[in-house]
Design a protein around this motif. Structure first.
Motif, PDB file in Angstrom:
ATOM      1  N   CYS A 233     -49.687  31.169 -25.772  1.00  0.00           N
ATOM      2  CA  CYS A 233     -49.326  29.855 -25.329  1.00  0.00           C
ATOM      3  C   CYS A 233     -50.474  29.379 -25.290  1.00  0.00           C
ATOM      4  CB  CYS A 233     -48.675  29.981 -23.934  1.00  0.00           C
ATOM      5  SG  CYS A 233     -47.355  30.783 -23.733  1.00  0.00           S
ATOM      6  N   ARG A 234     -50.665  27.676 -25.787  1.00  0.00           N
ATOM      7  CA  ARG A 234     -52.022  27.072 -25.946  1.00  0.00           C
ATOM      8  C   ARG A 234     -52.253  26.475 -24.376  1.00  0.00           C
ATOM      9  NH1 ARG A 234     -51.017  23.591 -31.420  1.00  0.00           N
ATOM     10  NH2 ARG A 234     -51.447  25.114 -32.853  1.00  0.00           N
ATOM     11  N   THR A 235     -50.941  25.966 -23.630  1.00  0.00           N
ATOM     12  CA  THR A 235     -51.151  25.260 -22.742  1.00  0.00           C
ATOM     13  C   THR A 235     -50.835  25.792 -21.577  1.00  0.00           C
ATOM     14  OG1 THR A 235     -49.257  24.086 -22.561  1.00  0.00           O
ATOM     15  CG2 THR A 235     -51.137  22.993 -23.858  1.00  0.00           C
ATOM     16  N   ARG A 236     -51.020  25.389 -20.182  1.00  0.00           N
ATOM     17  CA  ARG A 236     -50.479  26.167 -18.914  1.00  0.00           C
ATOM     18  C   ARG A 236     -48.900  25.693 -18.906  1.00  0.00           C
ATOM     19  NH1 ARG A 236     -52.043  30.393 -16.140  1.00  0.00           N
ATOM     20  NH2 ARG A 236     -51.505  30.143 -14.087  1.00  0.00           N
ATOM     21  N   ASP A 237     -48.609  24.586 -19.200  1.00  0.00           N
ATOM     22  CA  ASP A 237     -47.113  24.139 -19.138  1.00  0.00           C
ATOM     23  C   ASP A 237     -46.215  25.036 -20.197  1.00  0.00           C
ATOM     24  OD1 ASP A 237     -45.226  22.149 -18.402  1.00  0.00           O
ATOM     25  OD2 ASP A 237     -45.157  21.767 -20.459  1.00  0.00           O
ATOM     26  N   LYS A 241     -43.092  27.436 -18.683  1.00  0.00           N
ATOM     27  CA  LYS A 241     -41.891  27.484 -19.559  1.00  0.00           C
ATOM     28  C   LYS A 241     -41.465  28.713 -20.033  1.00  0.00           C
ATOM     29  CE  LYS A 241     -42.070  22.228 -20.172  1.00  0.00           C
ATOM     30  NZ  LYS A 241     -42.070  21.025 -21.199  1.00  0.00           N
ATOM     31  N   TRP A 242     -42.417  29.299 -20.753  1.00  0.00           N
ATOM     32  CA  TRP A 242     -42.243  30.685 -21.425  1.00  0.00           C
ATOM     33  C   TRP A 242     -41.557  31.692 -20.398  1.00  0.00           C
ATOM     34  CZ3 TRP A 242     -40.476  33.977 -24.250  1.00  0.00           C
ATOM     35  CH2 TRP A 242     -40.826  35.338 -24.439  1.00  0.00           C
ATOM     36  N   ILE A 243     -42.329  31.843 -19.183  1.00  0.00           N
ATOM     37  CA  ILE A 243     -42.219  32.831 -18.279  1.00  0.00           C
ATOM     38  C   ILE A 243     -40.736  32.369 -17.553  1.00  0.00           C
ATOM     39  CG2 ILE A 243     -42.864  34.146 -16.255  1.00  0.00           C
ATOM     40  CD1 ILE A 243     -44.233  34.812 -18.578  1.00  0.00           C
TER      41      ILE A 243
END
Length: 365
Positions: A233-237, A241-243
């Motif tokens: 994942c590149r970003t915290r967002d 969303k992934w988790i």
């Protein structure tokens, strides 16, 4: 003056000052997320019995709170319980699936509880990480540069976050052309890694690893290193969303569900199930072999870390035979004699510092 090449070896104790739990604290956070009351009762009874047996083995006859057990020890011992129940099936006058109470099905229940705890591990880590105080990590990160390397056993992304905040580039030692900056070798994986079938591609994620196989075909081989790729994942967002949304993912035809790129819990972690970890371990050990000094922070190198002990010992032994022993400094406020003995056994040349790393003057090293 020639710069010193430092390799930092980080364990859970490194992230502790930021608010992340240790292995002895993590279990209570995981069991709070159990599914139903019935499962709570069955799982609770088993955990209570396990806690009592572990207390007995430790020479403590008093009742022990099962929620305060070391999560690595729980997974380690649970596998023996599973095997005992499966052996008991040999003495049962019915088949494995002839009722929910057969020994075999009890073993299956324990396996399910363990898999569930591993699943919610990502939710717990992310929740704790969102509340983390990055100050002690930033304090350390300000002192490292591209001549240094990091070997970490932590699933959290505190190191990567602080390096990014400070404008320092990093890579994960996957051997890719754009691997610039400080090498951060995550030997057990990371919660922001995604293992996905090679039929899927993600333009907004970073591709970390794709194995080159000269005999590759369009057919699935059944081998994770050939059929899957590793993304980040590149970003915290994206991570959030992934988790939070990994239960509701669309699966392409011919593919399979994406999984979080972490190796799980217990003394035997199936590291080979994460594409690219072979490269990470190889690069990490090479970095340690070339280092001027190893600085260990908050990593007890317990008996549940037997693979790390063996790999580190291999590097230390090779350097010892070359008459250039690796000097190692262990920084940990919870150091005890058993931990010191393990480090001396593996590395031979070791100095110990019983301070918390949040108080250490990193410029001294």
């Amino acid at each position: 003056m020639i710069p010193t090449k430092r390799v930092f070896i980080l364990g859970a104790g490194f992230s502790k000052p930021a608010g992340m739990p240790l292995a002895t604290e993590l279990f209570s956070h995981l069991v709070q997320k159990r599914v139903t009351d019935d499962e709570n009762d069955e799982m609770g009874e088993w955990l209570e019995g396990l806690a009592e047996r572990l207390a007995w083995l430790a020479g403590n006859d008093r009742k022990t709170d099962s929620f305060n057990m070391n999560i690595e020890e729980v997974f380690h011992c649970a596998n023996f319980d599973i095997e005992v129940f499966r052996l008991s099936q040999h003495l049962t006058p019915v088949g494995r699936q002839d009722g929910p109470g057969t020994p075999w099905n009890v073993a299956e229940s324990i396996e399910y509880w363990l898999s569930y705890l591993e699943y919610v591990l990502c939710d717990v880590i992310l929740k704790k990480e969102n509340r983390a105080d990055l100050a002690p990590i930033i304090r350390w990160a300000e002192t490292i540069d591209t001549g240094d390397a990091v070997i970490t056993f932590n699933y959290d992304t505190l190191v990567e976050r602080t390096l990014t905040e400070l404008g320092k580039t990093f890579n994960h030692g996957m051997g890719r052309e754009n691997d610039d900056g400080i090498a951060v070798f995550k030997l057990h994986g990371s919660i922001d890694w995604i293992v996905a079938h090679r039929a899927e591609s993600f333009s907004k994620l970073d591709l970390l690893f794709e194995k080159k196989n000269m005999n590759q075909s369009e057919q699935n081989t059944g081998h994770v290193e050939d059929d899957y790729r590793l993304w980040r994942c590149r970003t915290r967002d994206q991570l959030q969303k992934w988790i939070s949304g990994r239960d509701l993912q669309f699966v392409q035809k011919g593919a399979s569900p994406k999984t979080v790129g972490i190796a799980g819990l217990g003394s035997y972690k199936q590291l080979h199930q994460i594409p690219g970890l072979g490269q990470v371990w190889t690069s990490g050990m090479r970095s340690l072999y070339q280092a001027d000094v190893g600085i260990v922070v908050g990593f007890s190198m317990s008996d549940f870390d037997a693979m790390a002990q063996m790999q580190f010992a291999g590097v230390a032994r090779k350097r010892w035979k070359e008459k250039r022993p690796l000097p190692v400094i262990v920084i940990d406020p919870f150091l005890n004699e058993k931990t010191k003995e393990r480090y001396c056994r593996v590395f031979r040349s070791v100095d110990f510092n019983c301070s918390g790393h949040e108080t250490v003057d990193w410029n001294r090293f």
